[in-house]
Design an enzyme around this catalytic site. Sequence first.
Site, PDB file in Angstrom:
ATOM      1  N   LYS A 106       0.650  -1.304   0.051  1.00 37.38           N
ATOM      2  CA  LYS A 106       0.259   0.182  -0.133  1.00 37.38           C
ATOM      3  C   LYS A 106       0.561   1.372  -0.249  1.00 37.38           C
ATOM      4  O   LYS A 106       0.661   1.821  -0.999  1.00 37.38           O
ATOM      5  CB  LYS A 106      -1.160   0.434   1.638  1.00 37.38           C
TER       6      LYS A 106
ATOM      7  N   ARG B 174      -9.572   0.704   9.285  1.00 40.38           N
ATOM      8  CA  ARG B 174      -9.252  -0.764   9.588  1.00 40.38           C
ATOM      9  C   ARG B 174     -10.104  -1.873  10.147  1.00 40.38           C
ATOM     10  O   ARG B 174      -9.833  -2.178  10.656  1.00 40.38           O
ATOM     11  CB  ARG B 174      -8.244  -0.815  10.329  1.00 40.38           C
TER      12      ARG B 174
ATOM     13  N   ARG C 175      11.544  -5.852   4.034  1.00 31.10           N
ATOM     14  CA  ARG C 175      11.416  -4.071   4.384  1.00 31.10           C
ATOM     15  C   ARG C 175      12.130  -3.757   4.699  1.00 31.10           C
ATOM     16  O   ARG C 175      12.834  -4.145   5.963  1.00 31.10           O
ATOM     17  CB  ARG C 175       9.926  -4.516   4.618  1.00 31.10           C
TER      18      ARG C 175
ATOM     19  N   ARG D 212      11.617  -2.186  10.717  1.00 30.46           N
ATOM     20  CA  ARG D 212      10.495  -2.097  11.525  1.00 30.46           C
ATOM     21  C   ARG D 212      10.520  -3.225  12.951  1.00 30.46           C
ATOM     22  O   ARG D 212      10.068  -4.849  11.829  1.00 30.46           O
ATOM     23  CB  ARG D 212       9.327  -1.373  11.230  1.00 30.46           C
TER      24      ARG D 212
ATOM     25  N   ARG E 182      -0.683  -9.695  12.743  1.00 33.57           N
ATOM     26  CA  ARG E 182      -1.046  -8.744  12.312  1.00 33.57           C
ATOM     27  C   ARG E 182      -1.827  -9.415  11.556  1.00 33.57           C
ATOM     28  O   ARG E 182      -3.055  -8.023  10.924  1.00 33.57           O
ATOM     29  CB  ARG E 182       0.259  -7.709  11.715  1.00 33.57           C
TER      30      ARG E 182
HETATM   31  P1  ADP Z   1       1.832  -1.833   2.797  1.00 33.39           P
HETATM   32  O1  ADP Z   1       1.837  -0.499   3.777  1.00 33.39           O
HETATM   33  O2  ADP Z   1       0.824  -2.288   2.751  1.00 33.39           O
HETATM   34  O3  ADP Z   1       2.543  -2.132   4.843  1.00 33.39           O
HETATM   35  P2  ADP Z   1       4.798  -1.678   1.876  1.00 33.39           P
HETATM   36  O4  ADP Z   1       4.596  -1.320   0.789  1.00 33.39           O
HETATM   37  O5  ADP Z   1       5.688  -1.277   2.510  1.00 33.39           O
HETATM   38  O6  ADP Z   1       3.189  -2.442   2.355  1.00 33.39           O
HETATM   39  O7  ADP Z   1       5.423  -3.061   1.338  1.00 33.39           O
HETATM   40  C1  ADP Z   1       6.123  -3.931   2.063  1.00 33.39           C
HETATM   41  C2  ADP Z   1       7.206  -4.808   1.408  1.00 33.39           C
HETATM   42  O8  ADP Z   1       7.349  -5.298   0.492  1.00 33.39           O
HETATM   43  C3  ADP Z   1       8.002  -3.197   1.583  1.00 33.39           C
HETATM   44  O9  ADP Z   1       9.990  -3.604   1.336  1.00 33.39           O
HETATM   45  C4  ADP Z   1       8.352  -3.258  -0.653  1.00 33.39           C
HETATM   46  O10 ADP Z   1       9.026  -2.794  -0.896  1.00 33.39           O
HETATM   47  C5  ADP Z   1       8.339  -4.426  -0.514  1.00 33.39           C
HETATM   48  N1  ADP Z   1       7.233  -4.472  -1.883  1.00 33.39           N
HETATM   49  C6  ADP Z   1       6.385  -3.103  -2.142  1.00 33.39           C
HETATM   50  N2  ADP Z   1       5.622  -3.822  -3.076  1.00 33.39           N
HETATM   51  C7  ADP Z   1       6.071  -4.732  -3.447  1.00 33.39           C
HETATM   52  C8  ADP Z   1       6.162  -5.940  -5.121  1.00 33.39           C
HETATM   53  N3  ADP Z   1       4.651  -5.583  -5.956  1.00 33.39           N
HETATM   54  N4  ADP Z   1       7.255  -7.141  -5.168  1.00 33.39           N
HETATM   55  C9  ADP Z   1       7.327  -7.357  -3.959  1.00 33.39           C
HETATM   56  N5  ADP Z   1       7.525  -6.548  -2.741  1.00 33.39           N
HETATM   57  C10 ADP Z   1       7.093  -5.508  -2.869  1.00 33.39           C
HETATM   58  P1  ADP Z   2       1.440  -1.726   7.399  1.00 33.82           P
HETATM   59  O1  ADP Z   2       1.495  -0.350   6.281  1.00 33.82           O
HETATM   60  O2  ADP Z   2       2.874  -2.810   7.553  1.00 33.82           O
HETATM   61  O3  ADP Z   2       0.126  -2.264   7.136  1.00 33.82           O
HETATM   62  P2  ADP Z   2       1.235   0.353   9.414  1.00 33.82           P
HETATM   63  O4  ADP Z   2       2.255   1.278   8.798  1.00 33.82           O
HETATM   64  O5  ADP Z   2       0.281   0.829   8.248  1.00 33.82           O
HETATM   65  O6  ADP Z   2       1.754  -1.034   8.816  1.00 33.82           O
HETATM   66  O7  ADP Z   2       0.798   0.623  10.970  1.00 33.82           O
HETATM   67  C1  ADP Z   2       1.446   0.023  11.497  1.00 33.82           C
HETATM   68  C2  ADP Z   2       0.569  -0.045  12.903  1.00 33.82           C
HETATM   69  O8  ADP Z   2       0.417   1.355  13.164  1.00 33.82           O
HETATM   70  C3  ADP Z   2      -0.587  -0.993  13.128  1.00 33.82           C
HETATM   71  O9  ADP Z   2      -0.026  -2.484  12.909  1.00 33.82           O
HETATM   72  C4  ADP Z   2      -1.356  -0.613  13.947  1.00 33.82           C
HETATM   73  O10 ADP Z   2      -0.757  -1.322  15.440  1.00 33.82           O
HETATM   74  C5  ADP Z   2      -1.229   1.012  14.065  1.00 33.82           C
HETATM   75  N1  ADP Z   2      -2.418   1.603  12.749  1.00 33.82           N
HETATM   76  C6  ADP Z   2      -1.622   1.804  11.503  1.00 33.82           C
HETATM   77  N2  ADP Z   2      -3.580   2.394  11.217  1.00 33.82           N
HETATM   78  C7  ADP Z   2      -3.818   1.589  12.343  1.00 33.82           C
HETATM   79  C8  ADP Z   2      -5.430   2.614  11.843  1.00 33.82           C
HETATM   80  N3  ADP Z   2      -6.234   2.818  11.492  1.00 33.82           N
HETATM   81  N4  ADP Z   2      -6.208   1.657  13.529  1.00 33.82           N
HETATM   82  C9  ADP Z   2      -5.225   0.693  13.973  1.00 33.82           C
HETATM   83  N5  ADP Z   2      -3.684   1.059  14.397  1.00 33.82           N
HETATM   84  C10 ADP Z   2      -3.431   1.157  13.340  1.00 33.82           C
END
Ligand code: ADP
Ligand code: ADP
Length: 210
Positions: free
Chosen positions: A13, A88, A123, A156, A167
Amino acid sequence: MNIIFFGAPGAGKGTQAEIVSQKLNIPTISTGAIIRAAIKAGTDMGKSAQSYIEKGNLVPDEVVIGIIKDRLGEDDCRKGFILDGFPRTIPQAEALDRMGIKIDVVLELFVPDDEIVTRMSGRRVCPKCGATYHTKFNPSTAGENCDKCGDVLSIRKDDAPEVVKSRLVVYHNETEPLKEYYGNKGLVRTVVGQEKLEDTTKLTLEALGI
Ligand code: ADP
Ligand code: ADP
Ligand code: ZN
């Protein structure tokens, strides 16, 4: 355009939201990034959120709803925005509706759980500017340092495999029901995450019609 990026933790995302944000010149609002910045700054909100984040649990609805209410009130959101990681839960989506916010598209990025667990181990994030990389799929050209600001990249805490697994459980229980919530409003478009970032980007832009 007001867009929600929806999907499991690690689905990509943040990565895709960043690209769309630059293309449309609208801000990305990541509740996770806002909370991590508050933890780093040691604010009251950060202190109260820290234990939830570290365990991989959701921060309470009223905290994140407050964050979003403040942020969406800022001027740069008037011409559109991308929500990354919010809502969420169903109560969070209902709060957004009550604020009178109209959502145009909910872009779902779908990646199966087993792929997520492997992917998350690669990541890397920049503690200073928040940029996200992947050791294999999206490496920084500066190696262990951030391409954008030069700071040393880190892992992280909540990307540890045990935390990622919990998660994902939280995601399926609390967040996935939103797919039906927005599906009923006809807003969901699904993109299957591809191994290559740029392939996912292509499908994402097509799905958004941009
Ligand atoms: P989210 O915001 O949904 O948690 P991220 O954008 O941080 O996801 O992506 C999670 C990890 O996967 C990061 O290390 C990112 O560089 C990698 N990543 C993102 N998109 C892809 C993809 N299409 N294929 C492989 N790895 C990806
Ligand atoms: P990812 O992109 O890998 O899903 P985020 O950076 O979006 O991770 O979120 C990391 C953490 O921050 C979540 O596991 C949760 O603890 C908290 N968090 C983020 N957004 C929300 C939300 N909308 N509601 C509740 N907790 C949240
Ligand atoms: Zn950086």
